[in-house]
Every structure is written in structure tokens, then in C-alpha cells.
Design an enzyme around this catalytic site. Structure first.
Site, PDB file in Angstrom:
ATOM      1  N   GLU A  64      11.858  -2.564  -0.405  1.00  0.00           N
ATOM      2  CA  GLU A  64      12.639  -3.649   0.185  1.00  0.00           C
ATOM      3  C   GLU A  64      14.127  -3.456  -0.083  1.00  0.00           C
ATOM      4  O   GLU A  64      14.858  -2.959   0.745  1.00  0.00           O
ATOM      5  CB  GLU A  64      12.116  -4.999  -0.307  1.00  0.00           C
ATOM      6  CG  GLU A  64      10.736  -5.274   0.303  1.00  0.00           C
ATOM      7  CD  GLU A  64      10.151  -6.612  -0.089  1.00  0.00           C
ATOM      8  OE1 GLU A  64      10.828  -7.627   0.088  1.00  0.00           O
ATOM      9  OE2 GLU A  64       9.004  -6.627  -0.562  1.00  0.00           O
TER      10      GLU A  64
HETATM   11  C1  HEC Z   1      13.085  -5.645   3.819  1.00  0.00           C
HETATM   12  C2  HEC Z   1      12.842  -7.002   4.243  1.00  0.00           C
HETATM   13  C3  HEC Z   1      12.887  -8.079   3.206  1.00  0.00           C
HETATM   14  C4  HEC Z   1      13.900  -8.329   2.287  1.00  0.00           C
HETATM   15  C5  HEC Z   1      15.176  -7.558   2.067  1.00  0.00           C
HETATM   16  C6  HEC Z   1      13.504  -9.538   1.595  1.00  0.00           C
HETATM   17  N1  HEC Z   1      12.308 -10.005   2.074  1.00  0.00           N
HETATM   18 FE1  HEC Z   1      11.389 -11.694   1.522  1.00  0.00          FE
HETATM   19  N2  HEC Z   1       9.741 -11.116   2.529  1.00  0.00           N
HETATM   20  C7  HEC Z   1       9.634  -9.982   3.314  1.00  0.00           C
HETATM   21  C8  HEC Z   1       8.243  -9.784   3.683  1.00  0.00           C
HETATM   22  C9  HEC Z   1       7.693  -8.666   4.556  1.00  0.00           C
HETATM   23  C10 HEC Z   1       7.507 -10.813   3.052  1.00  0.00           C
HETATM   24  C11 HEC Z   1       5.991 -11.012   3.087  1.00  0.00           C
HETATM   25  C12 HEC Z   1       5.346 -10.057   2.115  1.00  0.00           C
HETATM   26  C13 HEC Z   1       3.902 -10.384   1.801  1.00  0.00           C
HETATM   27  O1  HEC Z   1       3.483 -11.525   2.026  1.00  0.00           O
HETATM   28  O2  HEC Z   1       3.209  -9.521   1.283  1.00  0.00           O
HETATM   29  C14 HEC Z   1       8.501 -11.652   2.369  1.00  0.00           C
HETATM   30  C15 HEC Z   1       8.195 -12.853   1.702  1.00  0.00           C
HETATM   31  C16 HEC Z   1       9.154 -13.697   1.169  1.00  0.00           C
HETATM   32  C17 HEC Z   1       8.918 -15.062   0.736  1.00  0.00           C
HETATM   33  C18 HEC Z   1       7.597 -15.820   0.823  1.00  0.00           C
HETATM   34  C19 HEC Z   1       7.591 -16.816   1.953  1.00  0.00           C
HETATM   35  C20 HEC Z   1       6.264 -17.528   2.092  1.00  0.00           C
HETATM   36  O3  HEC Z   1       6.210 -18.563   2.761  1.00  0.00           O
HETATM   37  O4  HEC Z   1       5.263 -17.069   1.544  1.00  0.00           O
HETATM   38  C21 HEC Z   1      10.098 -15.544   0.249  1.00  0.00           C
HETATM   39  C22 HEC Z   1      10.374 -16.930  -0.312  1.00  0.00           C
HETATM   40  C23 HEC Z   1      11.065 -14.466   0.340  1.00  0.00           C
HETATM   41  N3  HEC Z   1      10.462 -13.372   0.932  1.00  0.00           N
HETATM   42  C24 HEC Z   1      12.372 -14.520  -0.148  1.00  0.00           C
HETATM   43  C25 HEC Z   1      13.176 -13.382  -0.261  1.00  0.00           C
HETATM   44  C26 HEC Z   1      14.358 -13.293  -1.104  1.00  0.00           C
HETATM   45  C27 HEC Z   1      14.891 -14.387  -1.998  1.00  0.00           C
HETATM   46  C28 HEC Z   1      14.884 -12.053  -0.910  1.00  0.00           C
HETATM   47  C29 HEC Z   1      16.096 -11.425  -1.579  1.00  0.00           C
HETATM   48  C30 HEC Z   1      16.037 -11.316  -3.018  1.00  0.00           C
HETATM   49  C31 HEC Z   1      14.014 -11.379   0.063  1.00  0.00           C
HETATM   50  N4  HEC Z   1      12.981 -12.206   0.400  1.00  0.00           N
HETATM   51  C32 HEC Z   1      14.246 -10.111   0.577  1.00  0.00           C
HETATM   52  C33 HEC Z   1      10.676  -9.193   3.722  1.00  0.00           C
HETATM   53  C34 HEC Z   1      11.891  -9.117   3.028  1.00  0.00           C
END
Ligand code: HEC
Ligand code: HEC
Length: 354
Positions: A154
Site C-alpha cells: 500500500e
Molecule cells: C493503495 C490504496 C490504499 C491506501 C494508500 C490506503 N488504503 Fe485504506 N483500504 C484500501 C483497501 C483495498 C482496503 C480494503 C482491504 C481489505 O478489506 O482487505 C482499505 C480499507 C480501509 C479501511 C476500512 C474501511 C471499512 O469500512 O472496512 C479504512 C478505515 C482505511 N482503509 C483507511 C485508510 C487510511 C487511514 C489510510 C492511510 C494511512 C489508508 N486507508 C490507505 C486501500 C488503501
């Protein structure tokens, strides 16, 4: 099966009380014309609508209370690519406010173009969405936020890289010393600030909410019929329940693929194999493509999936059955989902401190 404990959260007791007496209040205020287009008894409709009233307060973490200053710091960090290994990817790269806090892609794309295994979910209303991730593997927003900062695929960061950024930007360094007095700079506290900001990302009223409040003209007759179908014949509300339209539970709805979802976290329960967390339907029209793998491109295709397109297998939820919807009924359900888009002011991007 769905929720973890909410014990550590300060829940809005005012909101809960308001929900409990909603049915009575609505029965008195809904004018007859609100139901004339529907083949449903007005009292039954009022009761149905009462389940969807918005809460008045946002839950916060007892260990990490929300303050405006923490939210402001958290917002800058959320948009700051300097937390990533390459200095080029922020949380907002994937959770982009222009796409209702998703990315518009089937699957997330991280550092060096690495395609992730799942579709990026929205962070809209995530204050209520715990446990987090499609498979519920994080209990809190604080715990969740650690993952992407440090995950190679990520943001490819490291604790050293994150802390170096904080240390070299006086506004971050001094800000963190102020809000966490006596504590060393830590990635855990950066995650706490990100979590506080995320709890402030709440969708405001959508046309649907205006209808719930008694504004008869807020949504079309087709959408009203769609709402009733959603709660009756189409059985959507058995999982997409409450004002966010999710039970925060895990279900297999028969999407093809090898991802075991919740089944990999909790082994030995057949219903959790290929089960994923029920997504919220707030702002759904802005959030295509759909599902944990981004495999369904339109809301029309989603409705066809539930009507007849799902895969029969032992783990399939017993709430998913052939629906035999007419074309008009399908169109009504889609029209209803389109009324869930909030009328928010545009999100202001923060100017990042140097
Ligand atoms: C490269 C793309 C990417 C980046 C950068 C990223 N995310 Fe995500 N995020 C995702 C993906 C894909 C998932 C789902 C993964 C899974 O469920 O296995 C996710 C899931 C989440 C969720 C869960 C939402 C739910 O309803 O379950 C949250 C909250 C979240 N991310 C916050 C963040 C935060 C805060 C950051 C920075 C520190 C961040 N993400 C950086 C792609 C990203
Ligand atoms: C058995 C519980 C259940 C029922 C019944 C159900 N859903 Fe779902 N819904 C889910 C789950 C779980 C997912 C995510 C599945 C996945 O990604 O594999 C989902 C995904 C969706 C999505 C995509 C959301 C997104 O952000 O990607 C939409 C739209 C949707 N459902 C609408 C409906 C409609 C309309 C109905 C009724 C016709 C319905 N659902 C019935 C549990 C359910």
C-alpha cells in the site's frame, strides 16, 4: 457474528432514544400523499421508515476522544504522501473524496503500481463501521490505520519513515506534543489522529433522509416503491439495515472467486466462507464498481445479481434467494438507491505544512 463490542465507545444515547420513539413521531407527521403512490399501509410505512432515522451524535473512542485540533492534524496526515515510503501515496490517494472516499477502481493500486487483492471501501461514516476491512480483521479505526502506512503493497512506509516526516515538519511535531503531552512521537499516535479525522467524515442529509423527515416530494414515486421493495419482496434490508444500510455483519452473497473473506479470519464456520462485510449503501451511486473485488460495474447489475445471478454453494446466505423481480421493480430499487447520496459541501483539501 457481525459486530465486535462497542463497549469501549461512547455511543450517542440521545440518538438511540430518538430512534426508539421515531415510529410514533412519524405516524403523526407523514401526510397521506406520502403513501398514496404505494400499496402499503401508512402506519407500516412509518414503522419501516423509523428504522432509518439518522443518529444525532457521532461515536468516539474513549481512549482517543475527538477534538477539532486532532481532527485537523489527522486530516493533513490523511492527505500527506510524505507518510509513504516513496513520498507519493497518501491515504487519500485511494480514499479519494472525489470518488466518495474510494478510488473508482476495481481493486486498489498501491506503491509502484502494485494491484491490491480487494476493492477500496469508502471511509464515509466509518465512525460507526467497526470492525473494519472487508473481512473485519481490525477492531478499531486506530488499529486499522497502522496497516496501510506500514504495508509494503500500500504505502510501503516504515515506522522510521513516518516518524522522520513528523520530526521534520514543525507543525506535526509540535502538534503531536501538544495533543499527546508527555508521550514520545509514535506511529500509534499518528494512527490515532488519522482515526479522529476519519470519524469526522460523515455523510449529511440525502433526499432519502428528507423523505424520512416527512418531506413528501424529496424522492420520486419510483424510489418510494423501491424503498418498500427493499424492505419486503427484495429482502435487501435483512442485511442492509439501519441509517447506514448495513448490519456490519458478514455474509456470502454468491460472488464468484477464491477469496475466503471472513472465513480466513474465523475458521470452521461454513457461513463465513467467502463472507464479506455488508457495505454501507450511503452515496452508493458515486462508488462504482461494486463488491469486495470490484467485479460488478453498475447498480442495475447488482440488482440482477440478487435477482438471479448469484452462485449457489453451501456458504451462501439463506437470505439470498431468487427474487423474480419485474423490470419495473428492478428500476424502482435502483431509483431508491440513488436517493442515498448526501448533499455535502465540497471537501476542502488541506494545505500541507512544510
Ligand atoms: C493503495 C490504496 C490504499 C491506501 C494508500 C490506503 N488504503 Fe485504506 N483500504 C484500501 C483497501 C483495498 C482496503 C480494503 C482491504 C481489505 O478489506 O482487505 C482499505 C480499507 C480501509 C479501511 C476500512 C474501511 C471499512 O469500512 O472496512 C479504512 C478505515 C482505511 N482503509 C483507511 C485508510 C487510511 C487511514 C489510510 C492511510 C494511512 C489508508 N486507508 C490507505 C486501500 C488503501
Ligand atoms: C445476505 C445479506 C445481504 C442481502 C440480502 C443483500 N445484500 Fe447487498 N451486500 C451484502 C454483502 C455482504 C455485500 C458485499 C459482498 C461482496 O463484496 O462480496 C453486499 C454488496 C452490495 C452492494 C455493493 C456495495 C459496495 O459498496 O460495493 C450493493 C449496491 C448492494 N449490496 C445492494 C443490495 C440490494 C439492492 C439488495 C436487495 C436486492 C441486497 N444488497 C441484498 C449483503 C447483502
Amino acid at each position: 457474528m457481525g459486530r465486535t463490542t462497542f463497549g469501549k465507545f461512547v455511543r450517542g444515547s440521545v440518538a438511540v432514544a430518538a430512534l426508539a420513539c421515531g415510529a410514533v413521531a412519524l405516524a403523526q407527521t407523514l401526510p397521506d400523499s406520502a403513501v398514496s403512490a404505494l400499496s402499503i399501509d401508512p402506519l407500516a410505512l412509518s414503522k419501516m421508515l423509523a428504522d432509518y432515522r439518522r443518529p444525532n451524535t457521532i461515536p468516539e473512542s474513549a481512549d482517543n476522544p475527538t477534538t477539532p485540533y486532532k481532527a485537523q492534524l489527522g486530516k493533513m496526515l490523511f492527505f500527506d504522501p510524505r507518510l509513504s515510503g516513496s513520498g507519493s501515496i497518501s491515504c487519500a490517494s485511494c480514499h479519494n473524496p472525489s470518488f466518495a472516499w474510494q478510488d473508482g477502481l476495481a481493486k486498489g493500486v498501491g506503491d509502484h503500481g502494485h494491484v491490491l487483492g480487494r476493492h477500496t471501501p469508502t471511509i464515509l461514516n466509518s465512525a460507526w463501521a467497526e470492525p473494519l476491512f472487508w473481512d473485519g480483521r481490525a477492531d478499531s479505526l486506530e488499529q486499522q490505520a497502522m496497516g496501510p502506512m506500514l504495508a509494503a503493497a500500500e504505502m510501503a512506509g516504515s515506522p522510521e519513515k513516518v516518524l522522520e516526516t513528523i520530526n521534520t515538519v514543525p507543525e506535526y511535531r509540535d502538534g503531536m506534543t501538544k495533543v499527546f503531552p508527555g508521550e514520545k512521537l509514535s506511529v500509534e499516535n499518528v494512527a490515532k489522529l488519522l482515526a479522529v479525522f476519519e470519524r469526522t467524515v460523515v455523510s449529511s442529509d440525502a433526499p432519502f433522509d428528507q423523505w424520512v423527515k416527512g418531506n413528501t416530494n424529496a424522492i420520486s414515486d419510483s424510489a418510494k416503491r423501491g424503498f418498500v421493495l427493499f424492505n419486503t419482496k427484495a429482502n435487501c434490508a435483512s442485511c442492509h439495515s439501519g441509517w447506514r444500510f448495513t448490519d456490519d455483519g458478514f455474509h456470502d452473497i454468491g460472488i464468484a472467486g477464491d477469496d475466503m473473506g471472513r472465513g480466513k479470519i474465523v475458521a470452521g464456520i461454513v457461513q463465513l466462507e467467502r463472507a464479506f462485510k455488508t457495505p454501507t449503501l450511503r452515496n452508493i451511486v458515486q462508488r462504482a464498481p461494486y463488491m469486495h473485488d470490484g467485479s460488478v460495474r453498475t447498480l442495475e447489475a447488482v440488482v440482477d445479481h440478487y435477482d438471479h445471478g448469484f452462485i449457489q454453494r453451501p456458504s451462501l446466505s439463506d437470505q439470498v434467494k431468487p427474487l423474480h423481480l419485474t423490470d419495473q421493480e428492478k428500476a424502482d430499487i435502483v431509483a431508491f438507491m440513488k436517493t442515498l447520496t448526501s448533499m455535502d459541501a465540497p471537501v476542502e483539501y488541506p494545505v500541507l505544512p512544510r
